[in-house]
Write an enzyme that holds these catalytic residues in place. Sequence first.
Site, PDB file in Angstrom:
ATOM      1  N   GLY A  98       0.560  -1.348   0.282  1.00  0.00           N
ATOM      2  CA  GLY A  98      -0.083   0.207   0.188  1.00  0.00           C
ATOM      3  C   GLY A  98       1.033   0.873   0.312  1.00  0.00           C
ATOM      4  N   ASN A  99       0.469   2.541  -0.072  1.00  0.00           N
ATOM      5  CA  ASN A  99       0.968   3.782   0.602  1.00  0.00           C
ATOM      6  C   ASN A  99       0.234   4.539   1.135  1.00  0.00           C
ATOM      7  OD1 ASN A  99      -0.766   5.414  -1.052  1.00  0.00           O
ATOM      8  ND2 ASN A  99      -0.923   3.806  -2.797  1.00  0.00           N
TER       9      ASN A  99
END
Length: 221
Positions: free
Chosen positions: A29-30
Amino acid sequence: QSAADLAGRHVVISAGGTREPLDPVRFLGNRSSGKQGYALARTAVARGARVTLVAANSELPDPAGADVVRVGTAVQMREAVLAAAADADAVIMAAAVADFRPERYAEGKIKKRDGREPEPVALVRNPDILAEISADRARPGQVVVGFAAETDEVLANGRAKLARKGCDLLVVNEVGERKTFGSEENEAVVLGADGSETTVPHGPKEALADTVWDLVAPRLS
Ligand code: C5P
């Protein structure tokens, strides 16, 4: 801006960051919070638009007056954005979409095994939603806007990305540690496919959102 310059318009905004699962408990993810996309949704509602917000993994409250579609992965975001874009006057891709996803999804949790190295994770490319929407406009005259974070050669890299993606406007943010003084750090420049260049001074995300709509509104057919 005029109060209702988006009245009668349908706008689609993506926000947040996609998560690409490795197994039932893990993902790539980010750190995107979704704040810029949500600010775009709130300001568009205030200016009279019908708003579809495609939100990936954001914990922000639903903006009043917007239709919110929640997604997890880039592939899910593509489906939701394409569906909503079919009758949209403008599409704004403010989400941080993962460029890659794990090639394999493990149905059971990946376990460590005594004395053995972990398996490498193979990645495959995700679809580029912005490039696809730009190339295949669901409606003639549909306005498409992208976002880009650059660490250096902001204008040159931004211009190249605008051309590569094929969108009408690209909002370019300078990020990174190299720039250290004050308000220039978060200065955004909005590049137009028509060669225009609009500098947005450091300020709240609502102000940048309103500038984006100021640039989108006159381009609507
Ligand atoms: O190529 P890059 O990730 O820098 O481009 C950023 C822009 O492209 C953003 O507007 C983002 O929402 C969009 N994007 C996309 N699909 C991807 C990757 C990025 O629509 N797979």
